[in-house]
Design an enzyme around this catalytic site. Structure first.
Site, mmCIF file in Angstrom:
data_model
loop_
_atom_site.group_PDB
_atom_site.id
_atom_site.type_symbol
_atom_site.label_atom_id
_atom_site.label_comp_id
_atom_site.label_asym_id
_atom_site.label_seq_id
_atom_site.Cartn_x
_atom_site.Cartn_y
_atom_site.Cartn_z
ATOM 1 C CG ASP A 63 38.193 27.572 38.420
ATOM 2 O OD1 ASP A 63 36.589 27.834 38.409
ATOM 3 O OD2 ASP A 63 39.368 28.268 39.195
ATOM 4 C CD GLU A 80 35.753 27.138 44.059
ATOM 5 O OE1 GLU A 80 35.763 26.531 44.957
ATOM 6 O OE2 GLU A 80 36.295 26.391 43.132
#
Length: 461
Positions: free
Chosen positions: A119, A183
Protein backbone atom coordinates in the site's frame (compact mmCIF):
# COMPACT_ATOMS: atom_id res chain seq x y z
CA UNK A 1 28.62 -3.21 26.36
CA UNK A 2 27.25 -1.46 23.27
CA UNK A 3 29.84 -0.25 20.80
CA UNK A 4 29.83 3.48 20.10
CA UNK A 5 31.66 3.06 16.78
CA UNK A 6 29.75 5.00 14.13
CA UNK A 7 31.31 3.99 10.79
CA UNK A 8 32.73 0.73 9.41
CA UNK A 9 35.00 0.73 6.37
CA UNK A 10 34.93 -1.68 3.47
CA UNK A 11 37.01 -4.79 3.96
CA UNK A 12 37.33 -8.22 2.34
CA UNK A 13 36.14 -10.89 4.78
CA UNK A 14 37.46 -13.70 2.59
CA UNK A 15 34.14 -15.51 2.87
CA UNK A 16 32.76 -17.71 0.09
CA UNK A 17 30.29 -15.81 -2.09
CA UNK A 18 27.70 -18.35 -3.17
CA UNK A 19 25.00 -15.77 -3.78
CA UNK A 20 26.96 -12.60 -4.53
CA UNK A 21 28.92 -14.42 -7.23
CA UNK A 22 25.75 -15.16 -9.21
CA UNK A 23 23.61 -12.14 -8.25
CA UNK A 24 25.69 -9.39 -9.76
CA UNK A 25 22.95 -6.84 -10.24
CA UNK A 26 19.31 -6.33 -11.10
CA UNK A 27 17.79 -7.76 -14.22
CA UNK A 28 16.99 -4.29 -15.51
CA UNK A 29 14.28 -5.22 -17.99
CA UNK A 30 12.45 -7.37 -15.44
CA UNK A 31 12.84 -4.80 -12.66
CA UNK A 32 11.64 -1.84 -14.74
CA UNK A 33 8.76 -3.80 -16.25
CA UNK A 34 7.45 -4.95 -12.87
CA UNK A 35 8.00 -1.55 -11.26
CA UNK A 36 6.12 0.12 -14.10
CA UNK A 37 3.21 -2.27 -13.63
CA UNK A 38 2.90 -1.85 -9.85
CA UNK A 39 3.37 1.94 -9.89
CA UNK A 40 0.59 1.95 -12.48
CA UNK A 41 -1.71 0.51 -9.81
CA UNK A 42 -0.93 3.05 -7.08
CA UNK A 43 -4.12 5.06 -7.56
CA UNK A 44 -5.82 1.99 -6.11
CA UNK A 45 -3.18 1.34 -3.42
CA UNK A 46 -3.59 4.59 -1.48
CA UNK A 47 -4.28 3.97 2.19
CA UNK A 48 -6.41 6.55 4.01
CA UNK A 49 -9.70 4.91 5.07
CA UNK A 50 -11.16 8.05 6.76
CA UNK A 51 -11.07 9.68 3.32
CA UNK A 52 -12.46 6.64 1.56
CA UNK A 53 -9.12 5.31 0.30
CA UNK A 54 -8.85 1.57 1.01
CA UNK A 55 -5.95 -0.12 -0.81
CA UNK A 56 -6.36 -3.15 -3.03
CA UNK A 57 -3.03 -4.88 -2.52
CA UNK A 58 -4.05 -7.79 -4.76
CA UNK A 59 -3.36 -5.49 -7.70
CA UNK A 60 0.34 -5.72 -6.77
CA UNK A 61 0.16 -9.41 -5.90
CA UNK A 62 -1.18 -10.19 -9.38
CA UNK A 63 1.84 -8.61 -11.10
CA UNK A 64 4.37 -10.16 -8.73
CA UNK A 65 2.85 -13.63 -9.15
CA UNK A 66 3.06 -13.26 -12.93
CA UNK A 67 6.81 -12.61 -12.71
CA UNK A 68 7.40 -15.43 -10.20
CA UNK A 69 5.21 -18.01 -11.95
CA UNK A 70 7.95 -19.64 -14.09
CA UNK A 71 10.07 -20.20 -10.96
CA UNK A 72 7.43 -21.80 -8.71
CA UNK A 73 7.33 -25.47 -7.74
CA UNK A 74 4.01 -25.79 -9.57
CA UNK A 75 5.85 -24.99 -12.81
CA UNK A 76 8.98 -27.05 -12.17
CA UNK A 77 10.87 -24.35 -10.26
CA UNK A 78 12.06 -24.14 -6.67
CA UNK A 79 10.12 -21.22 -5.16
CA UNK A 80 7.20 -21.84 -2.82
CA UNK A 81 4.76 -18.96 -3.09
CA UNK A 82 1.79 -18.54 -0.76
CA UNK A 83 -0.90 -15.89 -1.05
CA UNK A 84 -2.47 -15.27 2.37
CA UNK A 85 -5.72 -13.32 2.48
CA UNK A 86 -7.69 -12.17 5.52
CA UNK A 87 -9.77 -9.53 3.73
CA UNK A 88 -10.77 -10.05 0.09
CA UNK A 89 -8.58 -8.04 -2.26
CA UNK A 90 -5.95 -7.34 0.42
CA UNK A 91 -3.50 -10.23 0.36
CA UNK A 92 -0.02 -10.85 1.71
CA UNK A 93 2.58 -12.81 -0.22
CA UNK A 94 5.12 -15.24 1.26
CA UNK A 95 7.96 -16.33 -1.05
CA UNK A 96 10.32 -19.11 0.04
CA UNK A 97 13.62 -20.28 -1.44
CA UNK A 98 14.21 -23.53 0.49
CA UNK A 99 17.50 -24.71 1.90
CA UNK A 100 19.12 -27.70 0.24
CA UNK A 101 21.95 -28.06 2.78
CA UNK A 102 19.99 -28.19 6.02
CA UNK A 103 21.57 -30.71 8.38
CA UNK A 104 19.10 -33.52 9.12
CA UNK A 105 17.75 -33.25 12.63
CA UNK A 106 18.99 -29.69 13.06
CA UNK A 107 16.57 -26.76 13.45
CA UNK A 108 15.63 -24.88 10.33
CA UNK A 109 17.81 -21.82 9.74
CA UNK A 110 16.14 -18.85 8.09
CA UNK A 111 16.84 -15.39 6.71
CA UNK A 112 13.74 -13.27 6.38
CA UNK A 113 13.02 -10.14 4.35
CA UNK A 114 9.79 -8.76 5.77
CA UNK A 115 7.96 -5.43 5.88
CA UNK A 116 7.97 -4.35 2.25
CA UNK A 117 4.36 -3.27 1.88
CA UNK A 118 2.05 -3.03 -1.07
CA UNK A 119 0.00 0.00 0.00
CA UNK A 120 1.08 3.63 -0.37
CA UNK A 121 0.29 7.01 1.13
CA UNK A 122 -2.07 9.22 -0.89
CA UNK A 123 -0.74 11.46 -3.63
CA UNK A 124 -2.25 14.69 -4.95
CA UNK A 125 -1.51 14.83 -8.69
CA UNK A 126 -1.94 18.61 -8.80
CA UNK A 127 1.04 19.13 -6.50
CA UNK A 128 3.36 16.81 -8.48
CA UNK A 129 5.35 17.84 -11.52
CA UNK A 130 4.96 14.27 -12.82
CA UNK A 131 2.09 11.80 -12.77
CA UNK A 132 2.39 10.07 -9.38
CA UNK A 133 0.47 7.04 -10.65
CA UNK A 134 2.84 6.05 -13.43
CA UNK A 135 6.56 5.33 -13.55
CA UNK A 136 8.68 8.15 -14.98
CA UNK A 137 12.33 7.35 -15.75
CA UNK A 138 14.83 10.20 -15.91
CA UNK A 139 18.32 8.72 -16.01
CA UNK A 140 18.97 7.02 -12.66
CA UNK A 141 15.84 8.58 -11.13
CA UNK A 142 12.66 6.49 -10.98
CA UNK A 143 9.66 8.71 -10.12
CA UNK A 144 6.24 7.63 -8.87
CA UNK A 145 4.30 7.12 -5.67
CA UNK A 146 5.75 4.09 -3.89
CA UNK A 147 9.14 4.00 -5.60
CA UNK A 148 10.90 4.71 -2.30
CA UNK A 149 8.09 3.63 0.05
CA UNK A 150 7.82 0.77 -0.57
CA UNK A 151 7.04 -0.77 -3.96
CA UNK A 152 10.64 -0.33 -5.11
CA UNK A 153 11.64 -2.79 -2.39
CA UNK A 154 8.87 -5.22 -3.36
CA UNK A 155 10.16 -5.26 -6.93
CA UNK A 156 13.85 -5.48 -5.94
CA UNK A 157 13.18 -8.46 -3.65
CA UNK A 158 11.09 -10.13 -6.35
CA UNK A 159 14.10 -9.88 -8.66
CA UNK A 160 16.37 -11.32 -5.95
CA UNK A 161 14.17 -14.40 -5.63
CA UNK A 162 13.95 -14.80 -9.40
CA UNK A 163 17.76 -14.83 -9.51
CA UNK A 164 18.01 -17.30 -6.63
CA UNK A 165 15.55 -19.57 -8.45
CA UNK A 166 17.51 -19.20 -11.69
CA UNK A 167 21.00 -19.95 -10.33
CA UNK A 168 19.91 -22.28 -7.49
CA UNK A 169 22.81 -21.73 -5.04
CA UNK A 170 22.92 -24.49 -2.41
CA UNK A 171 22.27 -22.83 0.96
CA UNK A 172 22.06 -23.87 4.60
CA UNK A 173 19.42 -21.21 5.22
CA UNK A 174 15.90 -21.03 3.90
CA UNK A 175 15.36 -17.54 2.46
CA UNK A 176 11.90 -15.99 2.89
CA UNK A 177 10.35 -12.74 1.70
CA UNK A 178 7.04 -11.49 3.05
CA UNK A 179 5.22 -8.69 1.22
CA UNK A 180 2.52 -7.25 3.46
CA UNK A 181 -0.78 -5.42 3.25
CA UNK A 182 -1.93 -2.50 5.40
CA UNK A 183 1.20 -0.76 6.63
CA UNK A 184 0.50 2.88 5.82
CA UNK A 185 -2.60 3.09 8.03
CA UNK A 186 -0.20 3.30 11.01
CA UNK A 187 -1.42 0.00 12.36
CA UNK A 188 -3.20 -3.11 11.22
CA UNK A 189 -6.53 -2.86 13.07
CA UNK A 190 -8.25 -5.47 10.95
CA UNK A 191 -5.33 -7.90 11.12
CA UNK A 192 -5.11 -8.17 7.34
CA UNK A 193 -1.32 -7.64 7.23
CA UNK A 194 1.66 -8.75 9.25
CA UNK A 195 -0.28 -8.77 12.52
CA UNK A 196 -2.58 -11.42 11.11
CA UNK A 197 0.39 -13.46 9.85
CA UNK A 198 2.07 -13.32 13.26
CA UNK A 199 -1.16 -14.12 15.11
CA UNK A 200 -1.71 -17.22 12.97
CA UNK A 201 1.89 -18.35 13.46
CA UNK A 202 2.71 -18.17 9.75
CA UNK A 203 6.01 -16.40 10.47
CA UNK A 204 7.00 -18.42 13.54
CA UNK A 205 9.78 -20.24 11.65
CA UNK A 206 11.45 -16.88 10.96
CA UNK A 207 12.50 -16.74 14.62
CA UNK A 208 15.27 -19.14 13.53
CA UNK A 209 17.32 -16.32 12.02
CA UNK A 210 17.41 -12.59 11.47
CA UNK A 211 14.58 -10.68 9.86
CA UNK A 212 15.40 -7.64 7.77
CA UNK A 213 12.49 -5.20 7.86
CA UNK A 214 12.85 -3.66 4.41
CA UNK A 215 11.00 -0.37 4.75
CA UNK A 216 13.54 2.30 5.61
CA UNK A 217 15.79 4.49 3.50
CA UNK A 218 19.21 5.91 2.67
CA UNK A 219 20.94 2.55 2.20
CA UNK A 220 22.43 2.32 5.69
CA UNK A 221 21.50 0.17 8.70
CA UNK A 222 18.73 1.82 10.69
CA UNK A 223 19.23 0.57 14.25
CA UNK A 224 16.59 2.53 16.13
CA UNK A 225 13.28 4.31 15.70
CA UNK A 226 11.06 6.30 18.03
CA UNK A 227 7.59 5.76 19.35
CA UNK A 228 4.82 8.11 18.24
CA UNK A 229 2.12 9.26 20.64
CA UNK A 230 -0.39 11.70 19.08
CA UNK A 231 -2.17 13.87 21.66
CA UNK A 232 -4.99 16.43 21.73
CA UNK A 233 -5.31 18.98 24.52
CA UNK A 234 -8.61 20.85 24.68
CA UNK A 235 -8.81 23.84 27.00
CA UNK A 236 -12.25 25.00 28.06
CA UNK A 237 -12.78 28.63 29.10
CA UNK A 238 -15.69 31.07 29.02
CA UNK A 239 -16.91 33.14 26.10
CA UNK A 240 -16.85 36.92 26.63
CA UNK A 241 -16.44 40.22 24.77
CA UNK A 242 -12.73 40.96 24.42
CA UNK A 243 -13.28 44.38 25.98
CA UNK A 244 -14.29 42.62 29.22
CA UNK A 245 -11.42 40.14 29.71
CA UNK A 246 -11.95 40.07 33.47
CA UNK A 247 -15.39 38.50 32.92
CA UNK A 248 -14.21 35.67 30.66
CA UNK A 249 -11.72 32.81 30.67
CA UNK A 250 -9.44 32.90 27.64
CA UNK A 251 -9.10 29.31 26.46
CA UNK A 252 -6.38 30.27 23.99
CA UNK A 253 -4.18 31.77 26.70
CA UNK A 254 -4.88 28.74 28.87
CA UNK A 255 -3.84 26.44 26.00
CA UNK A 256 -0.57 28.35 25.59
CA UNK A 257 0.48 28.20 29.23
CA UNK A 258 -0.80 24.65 29.78
CA UNK A 259 1.11 23.37 26.75
CA UNK A 260 4.26 25.11 27.98
CA UNK A 261 3.81 23.58 31.43
CA UNK A 262 3.31 20.08 30.03
CA UNK A 263 6.38 20.42 27.82
CA UNK A 264 8.49 21.62 30.75
CA UNK A 265 7.44 18.65 32.87
CA UNK A 266 8.06 16.26 29.96
CA UNK A 267 11.63 17.40 29.35
CA UNK A 268 12.44 17.30 33.07
CA UNK A 269 11.03 13.79 33.45
CA UNK A 270 12.17 12.22 30.18
CA UNK A 271 15.53 13.80 29.31
CA UNK A 272 18.10 12.44 26.87
CA UNK A 273 18.61 8.75 27.68
CA UNK A 274 22.18 7.43 28.06
CA UNK A 275 21.60 4.72 25.43
CA UNK A 276 20.73 7.23 22.72
CA UNK A 277 24.40 8.05 22.04
CA UNK A 278 25.30 4.42 21.42
CA UNK A 279 22.45 4.17 18.91
CA UNK A 280 23.35 7.46 17.21
CA UNK A 281 19.97 9.10 17.71
CA UNK A 282 20.05 12.58 16.19
CA UNK A 283 17.43 13.85 18.64
CA UNK A 284 16.14 12.72 22.01
CA UNK A 285 12.50 12.35 22.98
CA UNK A 286 10.31 15.37 22.24
CA UNK A 287 6.82 16.62 23.08
CA UNK A 288 5.57 19.38 20.83
CA UNK A 289 2.41 21.02 19.50
CA UNK A 290 1.93 20.90 15.73
CA UNK A 291 -1.64 22.16 15.22
CA UNK A 292 -4.06 24.53 16.96
CA UNK A 293 -7.72 25.44 16.49
CA UNK A 294 -10.25 27.37 18.52
CA UNK A 295 -13.96 28.07 18.63
CA UNK A 296 -15.13 30.14 15.65
CA UNK A 297 -15.99 33.73 16.44
CA UNK A 298 -15.01 37.33 15.95
CA UNK A 299 -11.71 38.98 16.80
CA UNK A 300 -13.54 40.82 19.57
CA UNK A 301 -14.52 37.59 21.35
CA UNK A 302 -12.59 35.57 23.90
CA UNK A 303 -12.72 31.97 22.57
CA UNK A 304 -14.54 29.51 24.87
CA UNK A 305 -12.44 26.53 23.76
CA UNK A 306 -9.12 25.84 22.07
CA UNK A 307 -7.62 22.55 20.94
CA UNK A 308 -3.87 22.07 20.63
CA UNK A 309 -2.66 18.87 18.98
CA UNK A 310 0.79 17.41 18.59
CA UNK A 311 2.83 14.33 19.27
CA UNK A 312 5.41 12.81 21.54
CA UNK A 313 8.34 11.17 19.80
CA UNK A 314 9.79 8.74 22.31
CA UNK A 315 13.14 6.99 21.99
CA UNK A 316 12.76 3.24 22.60
CA UNK A 317 14.46 3.33 25.98
CA UNK A 318 11.35 4.87 27.56
CA UNK A 319 8.07 3.03 28.05
CA UNK A 320 5.04 4.35 26.16
CA UNK A 321 2.59 3.32 28.90
CA UNK A 322 4.65 5.07 31.58
CA UNK A 323 4.80 8.28 29.56
CA UNK A 324 1.08 8.16 28.85
CA UNK A 325 0.35 7.71 32.55
CA UNK A 326 2.67 10.58 33.50
CA UNK A 327 1.08 13.05 31.08
CA UNK A 328 -2.41 12.13 32.28
CA UNK A 329 -1.31 12.70 35.88
CA UNK A 330 0.14 16.10 34.95
CA UNK A 331 -3.12 17.16 33.33
CA UNK A 332 -5.07 16.09 36.42
CA UNK A 333 -2.65 18.03 38.62
CA UNK A 334 -2.93 21.17 36.49
CA UNK A 335 -6.73 20.94 36.57
CA UNK A 336 -6.64 20.65 40.36
CA UNK A 337 -4.36 23.69 40.58
CA UNK A 338 -5.54 25.71 37.60
CA UNK A 339 -5.10 29.05 39.37
CA UNK A 340 -1.38 28.39 39.89
CA UNK A 341 -0.69 28.74 36.16
CA UNK A 342 0.80 32.08 35.08
CA UNK A 343 -1.65 34.54 33.52
CA UNK A 344 -1.26 37.12 30.77
CA UNK A 345 -1.54 40.60 32.30
CA UNK A 346 -3.61 41.81 35.23
CA UNK A 347 -7.04 40.89 33.93
CA UNK A 348 -6.55 37.34 32.66
CA UNK A 349 -7.95 34.63 34.94
CA UNK A 350 -8.57 30.89 34.83
CA UNK A 351 -11.16 31.04 37.63
CA UNK A 352 -13.82 33.72 38.07
CA UNK A 353 -15.51 34.93 41.27
CA UNK A 354 -18.94 33.44 42.03
CA UNK A 355 -21.75 34.90 39.95
CA UNK A 356 -25.18 35.92 41.30
CA UNK A 357 -26.21 32.25 41.53
CA UNK A 358 -23.00 31.35 43.34
CA UNK A 359 -21.54 29.47 40.35
CA UNK A 360 -17.74 29.59 39.96
CA UNK A 361 -16.55 29.40 36.35
CA UNK A 362 -13.24 27.58 36.09
CA UNK A 363 -11.04 26.70 33.13
CA UNK A 364 -10.09 23.10 32.56
CA UNK A 365 -7.97 20.81 30.38
CA UNK A 366 -9.23 17.73 28.54
CA UNK A 367 -6.60 15.33 27.18
CA UNK A 368 -7.22 12.65 24.57
CA UNK A 369 -4.79 10.40 22.71
CA UNK A 370 -4.58 9.37 19.08
CA UNK A 371 -6.02 6.03 18.08
CA UNK A 372 -2.77 4.06 18.02
CA UNK A 373 0.29 4.76 20.16
CA UNK A 374 3.44 3.33 18.57
CA UNK A 375 6.46 2.15 20.54
CA UNK A 376 9.95 2.67 19.17
CA UNK A 377 12.47 -0.10 18.64
CA UNK A 378 16.16 -0.52 19.38
CA UNK A 379 17.51 -3.27 17.15
CA UNK A 380 19.80 -5.93 18.59
CA UNK A 381 23.18 -4.70 17.39
CA UNK A 382 24.90 -7.75 18.86
CA UNK A 383 22.96 -9.88 16.35
CA UNK A 384 24.75 -11.80 13.59
CA UNK A 385 22.17 -10.37 11.25
CA UNK A 386 23.17 -6.81 12.07
CA UNK A 387 26.89 -7.59 11.66
CA UNK A 388 26.28 -9.34 8.34
CA UNK A 389 24.22 -6.48 6.93
CA UNK A 390 26.59 -3.81 8.25
CA UNK A 391 29.63 -5.49 6.69
CA UNK A 392 27.81 -6.14 3.42
CA UNK A 393 26.84 -2.47 3.27
CA UNK A 394 30.44 -1.44 3.83
CA UNK A 395 31.64 -3.82 1.10
CA UNK A 396 29.16 -2.58 -1.51
CA UNK A 397 28.96 1.13 -0.65
CA UNK A 398 32.46 1.71 0.75
CA UNK A 399 31.38 2.32 4.35
CA UNK A 400 28.54 1.61 6.75
CA UNK A 401 27.16 4.25 9.11
CA UNK A 402 24.31 2.91 11.27
CA UNK A 403 21.81 5.54 12.35
CA UNK A 404 18.66 6.00 14.41
CA UNK A 405 15.85 8.46 13.82
CA UNK A 406 12.78 9.68 15.66
CA UNK A 407 10.57 8.63 12.80
CA UNK A 408 8.31 5.69 13.57
CA UNK A 409 7.66 2.34 11.94
CA UNK A 410 4.42 0.56 12.81
CA UNK A 411 4.48 -3.14 13.68
CA UNK A 412 8.27 -3.48 14.10
CA UNK A 413 8.39 -3.18 17.89
CA UNK A 414 5.53 -5.64 18.16
CA UNK A 415 7.48 -8.22 16.16
CA UNK A 416 10.57 -7.72 18.30
CA UNK A 417 8.43 -8.19 21.40
CA UNK A 418 7.13 -11.43 19.87
CA UNK A 419 10.71 -12.73 19.79
CA UNK A 420 11.89 -11.91 16.26
CA UNK A 421 15.42 -10.58 15.62
CA UNK A 422 14.42 -7.46 13.68
CA UNK A 423 16.94 -5.43 11.70
CA UNK A 424 15.80 -2.38 9.71
CA UNK A 425 17.03 -1.32 6.28
CA UNK A 426 15.93 0.23 3.03
CA UNK A 427 17.31 1.69 -0.17
CA UNK A 428 14.96 4.53 -1.04
CA UNK A 429 15.52 8.13 -0.06
CA UNK A 430 14.42 9.62 3.25
CA UNK A 431 14.25 13.09 1.69
CA UNK A 432 11.25 12.08 -0.46
CA UNK A 433 9.43 9.78 1.98
CA UNK A 434 5.68 10.50 1.61
CA UNK A 435 6.61 13.57 -0.41
CA UNK A 436 5.53 15.03 -3.73
CA UNK A 437 7.63 13.83 -6.67
CA UNK A 438 8.77 10.75 -4.75
CA UNK A 439 11.55 8.81 -6.44
CA UNK A 440 14.23 6.22 -5.87
CA UNK A 441 17.52 5.66 -7.66
CA UNK A 442 17.95 2.57 -9.80
CA UNK A 443 21.59 2.39 -8.70
CA UNK A 444 20.57 2.35 -5.02
CA UNK A 445 18.13 -0.50 -5.58
CA UNK A 446 20.79 -2.45 -7.49
CA UNK A 447 23.29 -1.94 -4.68
CA UNK A 448 20.58 -3.02 -2.26
CA UNK A 449 20.29 -6.31 -4.13
CA UNK A 450 24.06 -6.76 -3.91
CA UNK A 451 24.03 -5.96 -0.19
CA UNK A 452 21.36 -8.59 0.43
CA UNK A 453 23.34 -11.14 -1.59
CA UNK A 454 26.45 -10.50 0.50
CA UNK A 455 24.39 -10.56 3.69
CA UNK A 456 23.12 -14.02 2.85
CA UNK A 457 26.68 -15.17 2.12
CA UNK A 458 27.93 -13.79 5.44
CA UNK A 459 25.23 -15.62 7.37
CA UNK A 460 25.96 -18.81 5.42
CA UNK A 461 29.67 -18.65 6.32
Amino acid sequence: TVSTQSTWDSRDSGMAQKVASVVGGLNRDRFISLLRNVIGETQFLQNNPPNGLVPQEDRVVRHVLEVLRPFTVENGGVLRVEQVTYIPGRSNLIITYPSTLQTPGEPLQTIGFVGSHMDVVPATPESWSRNPFELTIEGDHLYGRGTTDCLGHVVMLTDLFCQLATHKPALKHTIVAVFIASEEAGSDPEGCGVEGLVKEGRLEHLKNGPIFWVDSADSQPCIGTAGAMPWHLKTVGMLMHSGLPHKGINSLELAMVATEELQSRFYRTFPAHPNEAAYHFVTSSTMKPTQVECAPGGLNQIPPWTRVSGDIRLTPFYDVAAVKRAVEEWVADINANITSLPVRGNFSKYELPPNAEGHVARGRLELTWGGHLLAGVACDISSRGFAAFRDATAAVRGSATPYSICGSLPLVREMKDFGFDIQICGFGLMSVYHADNEYCLYSDMEKGLQIFARTIDALEA
